[in-house]
Design a protein around this motif. Structure first.
Motif, short mmCIF file in Angstrom:
data_model
loop_
_atom_site.label_atom_id
_atom_site.label_comp_id
_atom_site.label_asym_id
_atom_site.label_seq_id
_atom_site.Cartn_x
_atom_site.Cartn_y
_atom_site.Cartn_z
N ASN A 181 4.68 11.61 11.31
CA ASN A 181 5.76 10.47 11.62
C ASN A 181 5.17 9.13 11.70
O ASN A 181 5.45 8.12 11.18
N ASN A 182 3.85 9.00 12.19
CA ASN A 182 3.08 7.78 12.35
C ASN A 182 2.35 7.15 11.01
O ASN A 182 2.32 6.33 10.78
N LEU A 183 2.21 8.23 10.20
CA LEU A 183 1.53 8.16 8.70
C LEU A 183 2.84 7.35 8.11
O LEU A 183 2.47 6.22 7.52
N LEU A 184 4.15 7.90 8.13
CA LEU A 184 5.04 7.05 7.37
C LEU A 184 5.46 5.58 7.84
O LEU A 184 5.68 4.80 7.28
N ASN A 185 5.30 5.66 9.48
CA ASN A 185 5.69 4.29 10.11
C ASN A 185 4.50 3.18 9.98
O ASN A 185 4.80 2.24 10.13
N TYR A 186 3.55 3.63 10.25
CA TYR A 186 2.26 2.92 10.53
C TYR A 186 1.17 2.79 9.42
O TYR A 186 0.20 1.89 9.28
N GLY A 187 1.06 3.89 8.32
CA GLY A 187 0.03 3.82 7.68
C GLY A 187 -1.15 4.84 7.80
O GLY A 187 -0.85 5.82 8.63
N ASP A 217 0.75 -1.06 0.03
CA ASP A 217 0.04 0.00 -0.12
C ASP A 217 0.85 1.15 -0.01
O ASP A 217 0.59 2.31 0.51
N GLU A 218 2.10 1.00 -0.59
CA GLU A 218 2.89 2.26 -0.65
C GLU A 218 2.24 3.57 -1.12
O GLU A 218 2.36 4.50 -0.55
N GLU A 219 1.62 3.33 -2.39
CA GLU A 219 1.21 4.25 -2.85
C GLU A 219 0.19 5.15 -2.33
O GLU A 219 -0.06 6.29 -2.39
N TYR A 250 -5.57 -5.04 7.25
CA TYR A 250 -4.73 -4.39 6.21
C TYR A 250 -3.24 -4.00 6.68
O TYR A 250 -2.63 -3.50 6.12
N THR A 251 -2.99 -4.31 8.04
CA THR A 251 -1.82 -3.81 8.63
C THR A 251 -0.49 -4.62 7.82
O THR A 251 0.30 -3.96 7.31
N GLN A 252 -0.86 -5.77 7.24
CA GLN A 252 0.17 -6.41 6.64
C GLN A 252 0.31 -6.05 5.36
O GLN A 252 1.75 -6.08 4.65
N ASN A 253 -0.36 -4.93 4.72
CA ASN A 253 -0.30 -4.15 3.43
C ASN A 253 0.74 -2.93 3.60
O ASN A 253 1.39 -2.58 2.61
N ILE A 255 6.14 13.66 -1.85
CA ILE A 255 7.29 12.85 -1.65
C ILE A 255 7.15 11.49 -2.31
O ILE A 255 5.97 11.13 -3.15
N ASP A 256 8.34 11.14 -2.73
CA ASP A 256 8.44 9.82 -3.42
C ASP A 256 9.30 8.88 -2.82
O ASP A 256 10.70 9.05 -2.50
N LEU A 257 8.63 7.85 -2.23
CA LEU A 257 9.09 7.15 -1.25
C LEU A 257 10.02 5.87 -2.23
O LEU A 257 9.28 5.21 -2.75
N ILE A 258 11.12 5.75 -1.76
CA ILE A 258 11.96 4.93 -2.54
C ILE A 258 12.52 3.95 -1.59
O ILE A 258 13.79 3.89 -1.34
#
Length: 527
Positions: free
Chosen positions: A389-395, A85-87, A414-417, A105-108
């Motif tokens: 911070n938590n959006l990046l780390n936990y979704g 679910d990175e996008e 959906y945590t596994q995604n 942001i472009d997460l790589i």
């Protein structure tokens, strides 16, 4: 006050003194940081007036100047497995960052296996990226010498006030190279300890008392039981960079970058720099590991397998892995691997504090960045903004986790995604939520964890390898041929080690050791 606490306080005071002296000297010199003369310097001027932005906790009323900045997309490179679910997370971050710093942001993420090769290629090809994960153990000093990262001192003063206000100055002082910071450390635990994370459910099922294990050698009996009663289970999973001779278990202080030879013991008193093959602890551990390999305790492909050890745990076919420990590490891995209630951790050495901890996880700004100021604004947000911070780390809340209380969350289907397990890499870990399966007082435990730790004699020193760059490269080539095979027990120590040492000497390791000792002695004299 205990003796170790006294030494920690003394070391901190010395580092702080050096920190402020360096700032004073650099201000008097009038020199500009490397980025100030670069074409990549951000043009943050509106109507010929500089824009000063505090990106800590701004609301809409505070950021009217933000939208006058040209929109910019930050390319953020870090190590970790790409997430399904990175996008979705990128989209949510973009919506938020546009209101904060008018950026996307472009997460790589790059998996651990190909990380070194891909990052080396990015740096060599001068690929345009903005923010890059780096660490003392991950060739930070070498990449600094290559000109890969910008000096961030002035950027911190201008756009990182939230970082400076929240981060213990010991982190920044201990991460300096030649008096300058080339990356921003993560605000996390300051002490370090190494050991194993293991299947507590299997240990209980087989009647194994893990409290009796005090050393690596004590694991022999444990692994023998697992091997005999659970032949389908690999007792110990090892791979490149993850073994009993990894610095966080051996307590080896490489005095800078762990890929450059020359160590002292973090839990010792000696300041004599030695190649690892002259350290008794290292050689003894090679022999123990070889014995474990011959007994079938270790995966046979340890010398070549690039699967992350957490993924090996997830498979269910592994009893234990090595790891850098901290409060709640096994619980974090349990959530990441879907093994809640099945894992536990076991320390195999004493807690220490060294430069490897102050610089153990950092975010650097690439010298190819087209907007270094905007990159620092983003890093500052990771240190100060709870939501980002938590959006990046936990979704995304409601999809990848559910809030149980203000700071406690529980997983969803959906945590596994999206569960990268990289909280220790980004910004301020004390802003992170806590899973309901973890200790709710986890962050207090982190603070206690730092107490009573042994301070390495090398705390605050980082080796500058510029004068031996050719030798470091040559030794690195030799290491790639021998080191992993030896440290995972995959080859005969008595046969291969002499050949390895001979090749290292031919590559110039003794010149590196001599130069590191010279610089370290100068550092100790100046303290």
């Amino acid at each position: 006050m205990t003796r170790s606490m006294y030494h920690l306080m003394r070391a901190r005071m010395l580092l702080l003194t050096c920190f402020f002296l360096v700032i004073a000297c650099s201000n008097e010199s009038g020199t500009e940081p490397a980025w100030s003369n670069s074409e990549a310097k951000s043009q943050l001027e509106i109507n010929n007036e500089s824009v000063s932005l505090d990106t800590g906790e701004m609301d809409e009323a505070d950021n009217s100047d933000i939208h006058q900045l040209k929109a910019y997309t930050l390319k953020f490179v870090y190590t970790g497995a790409p997430q399904k679910d990175e996008e979705e997370i990128e989209a949510a971050m973009n919506d938020y960052l546009l209101t904060k710093i008018n950026a996307k942001i472009d997460l790589i993420p790059i998996d651990w296996g190909p990380w070194d090769d891909k990052v080396n290629l990015m740096i060599a090809s001068r690929e345009k990226i903005d923010i890059l994960f780096t660490a003392q153990w991950n060739k930070h000093a070498i990449n600094v010498s290559k000109g890969a990262f910008l000096v961030v001192d002035e950027l911190l003063d201008q756009y990182g006030q939230g970082i400076l206000q929240s981060l213990d100055p010991v982190f920044l002082a201990g991460a300096k190279i030649e008096g300058h910071n080339y990356a921003v450390p993560t605000n996390k635990e300051l002490a370090a300890q190494g050991g194993i994370i293991y299947r507590a459910d299997i240990a209980e099922e087989l009647g194994i008392d893990m409290t009796k294990v005090k050393s690596i050698e004590d694991l022999d009996e444990v692994y023998q039981i697992v091997r005999e009663k659970k032949p389908e289970i690999t007792p110990l999973y090892l791979k490149m960079g993850e073994s009993f001779n990894t610095h966080y278990i051996g307590n080896f202080d490489a005095l800078g970058d762990t890929s450059i030879p020359g160590v002292i013991l973090k839990d010792g008193e000696s300041t004599k720099v030695l190649p690892a093959y002259e350290v008794g602890r290292y050689i003894d551990t090679l022999h123990v590991t070889r014995k474990f390999f011959q007994k079938g305790y270790i995966n046979k492909d340890a010398a070549t397998n690039q699967t992350m050890n957490s993924e090996a745990l997830r498979s269910g076919d592994v009893f234990s892995i090595t790891g850098a420990l901290k409060p709640g590490k096994s619980e974090e891995l349990a959530i990441q691997t879907g093994m809640i209630g099945k894992l536990a951790q076991l320390p195999l050495n004493v807690k220490t504090i060294a430069t490897s901890e102050t610089a153990g996880a950092m975010l650097a700004i690439s010298s190819t960045s087209q907007d270094p100021a905007r990159a620092m604004m983003f890093i500052n947000l990771l240190h100060t903004d709870v939501y980002l911070n938590n959006l990046l780390n936990y979704g995304i809340e409601g999809r990848h986790y559910i809030k149980v209380s203000e700071n406690v969350i529980r997983p969803t289907e959906y945590t596994q995604n999206y569960n990268p397990g990289t909280t220790w890499m980004f910004g301020n870990q004390f802003l992170n939520y806590v899973w309901e399966s973890e200790d709710p007082m986890k962050w207090n435990s982190f603070k206690q964890f730092n107490q009573e730790a042994k301070v390495s004699p090398g705390l605050g020193f980082v080796f500058n390898g510029d004068t031996v760059r050719a030798e470091v490269a040559a030794v690195g080539n030799v290491d790639r041929q021998y080191q992993t095979a030896l440290e995972t027990g995959s080859v005969d120590v008595d046969k291969i080690l002499p050949e390895y040492i001979e090749r290292l000497k031919a590559a110039g390791i003794e010149k590196i050791i001599a130069e590191k000792q010279k610089q370290f002695d100068q550092f100790l004299t100046s303290k």
